[in-house]
Scaffold this motif. Structure first.
Motif, mmCIF file in Angstrom:
data_model
loop_
_atom_site.group_PDB
_atom_site.id
_atom_site.type_symbol
_atom_site.label_atom_id
_atom_site.label_comp_id
_atom_site.label_asym_id
_atom_site.label_seq_id
_atom_site.Cartn_x
_atom_site.Cartn_y
_atom_site.Cartn_z
ATOM 1 N N UNK A 212 16.468 57.269 65.934
ATOM 2 C CA UNK A 212 16.826 57.474 67.337
ATOM 3 C C UNK A 212 16.438 58.882 67.773
ATOM 4 N N UNK A 213 16.748 59.869 66.938
ATOM 5 C CA UNK A 213 16.463 61.264 67.287
ATOM 6 C C UNK A 213 14.964 61.492 67.488
ATOM 7 N N UNK A 214 14.136 60.770 66.768
ATOM 8 C CA UNK A 214 12.686 60.928 66.926
ATOM 9 C C UNK A 214 12.244 60.582 68.345
ATOM 10 N N UNK A 215 12.970 59.674 69.004
ATOM 11 C CA UNK A 215 12.615 59.301 70.373
ATOM 12 C C UNK A 215 12.949 60.393 71.375
ATOM 13 N N UNK A 216 13.894 61.256 71.030
ATOM 14 C CA UNK A 216 14.256 62.343 71.940
ATOM 15 C C UNK A 216 13.091 63.305 72.171
ATOM 16 N N UNK A 217 12.179 63.367 71.221
ATOM 17 C CA UNK A 217 11.020 64.243 71.359
ATOM 18 C C UNK A 217 10.112 63.810 72.507
ATOM 19 N N UNK A 218 10.301 62.585 72.989
ATOM 20 C CA UNK A 218 9.440 62.062 74.050
ATOM 21 C C UNK A 218 10.026 62.278 75.444
#
Length: 317
Positions: A212-218
């Protein structure tokens, strides 16, 4: 406080719900039929519905000032949908009635476990009206949408951020046809809701805090994924919260995710912590599944507080 809201506390509405309401016709079945199958059903009734509209009513029941932005037809269903908004305290100041048009409809098949299958018939044409959208956004702290039309959502997001209004969306599998579409939706949003099935199908990875946190980079500041009977996980740039569900006698899961989203937004607008908002939303959603119809079980603040107190939750809501 979760830091996605601007200094706009004095605005007329906390939430602007962007999307058309619809009439839900609910039919009980033993099991949802597959292709080439037929089954007997029992009509349970017609109810006011619509994903974004349900979010609006959930938040309004929890004492957040809410306005609906969208359309109905000038039919009997449209009159009913407007009356139901007014009954739950949702402003219809930005809800347009279109002459000669039929309101949106949904057919919901509800199995004996309370799980559902849905067929949705939307109204044709754009929801966004250039004549009214700017004032609606200026009046609101946060706008919530289900962005199936990416071009329309791009315009909505641009206008919202230009007026200091935060943007919240609910992403479903059907609206994402590839990584580029997901990236575009994330880049245009501040707060993103998904359910676990949609997350796994879209991201092609299991639901974990890291994924989930990886999507915050977008782009977004906060992503919340609901997990049905398992609760929810909320991930910001600084914090992860995992909350289990509360016990409930499940009658109908229709609208449970919408209730969660509305309750979470309500807590967010009140300046609650990420942990408080997630607990509050899980409690509200568990109450919502105890009656037939997407809005029939929507709780008020006292009901949510009572559930939290009974579960030894010591938060002051």
């Amino acid at each position: 406080m979760i830091n996605i809201l601007r200094n706009n506390d004095a605005r007329r509405f906390g939430l602007l719900a962007f999307g058309d309401p619809n009439l839900d016709t609910v039919i009980a079945v033993d099991a949802v039929p597959r292709a080439d199958q037929k089954c007997l059903g029992r009509r349970l009734g017609s109810f006011a519905g619509g994903t974004v509209a349900n979010v609006a009513c959930a938040a309004s029941r929890l004492r957040i000032p809410v306005a609906s932005y969208g359309r109905t037809g000038d039919d009997v269903a449209g009159e009913f949908l407007r009356a139901e908004f007014q009954r739950t305290g949702v402003s219809t100041a930005y809800l347009r009635s279109l002459s000669g048009k039929i309101s949106a409809n949904a057919l919901i098949m509800l199995d004996k476990c309370g799980e559902k299958a849905v067929v949705y018939e939307p109204m044709p044409g754009p929801v966004l009206d250039p004549k009214t959208i700017s004032q609606a956004l200026v009046d609101s702290r946060l706008v919530h949408a289900m962005p199936y039309d990416l071009e329309e959502f791009f315009e909505l997001s641009k206008l919202a951020h230009g007026t200091g209004t935060a943007v919240s969306i609910d992403i479903e599998t059907a609206m994402v046809n590839g990584p580029a579409r997901l990236d575009a939706l994330l880049a245009l949003s501040d707060l993103v809701f998904m359910n676990e099935q949609s997350f796994s199908e879209i991201v092609k990875k299991p639901l974990t805090a890291a994924n989930v946190r990886a999507l915050l980079e977008r782009g977004p500041e906060l992503i919340v994924v609901t997990r049905g009977a398992a609760g929810a996980i909320a991930v910001s740039r600084k914090q992860t919260v995992e909350q289990s569900a509360f016990r409930a006698q499940v009658v109908d899961t229709t609208g449970a995710g919408d209730c969660f989203n509305g309750a979470f937004i309500a807590a967010l607008l009140e300046g609650r912590s990420l942990m408080q908002a997630t607990r509050f939303a899980c409690a509200a959603a568990c109450i919502s599944v105890t009656a037939v119809g997407a809005r029939s079980g929507l709780p008020d603040r006292e009901a949510v507080s009572a559930l939290l107190a009974a579960a030894d939750q010591s938060f002051d809501y």
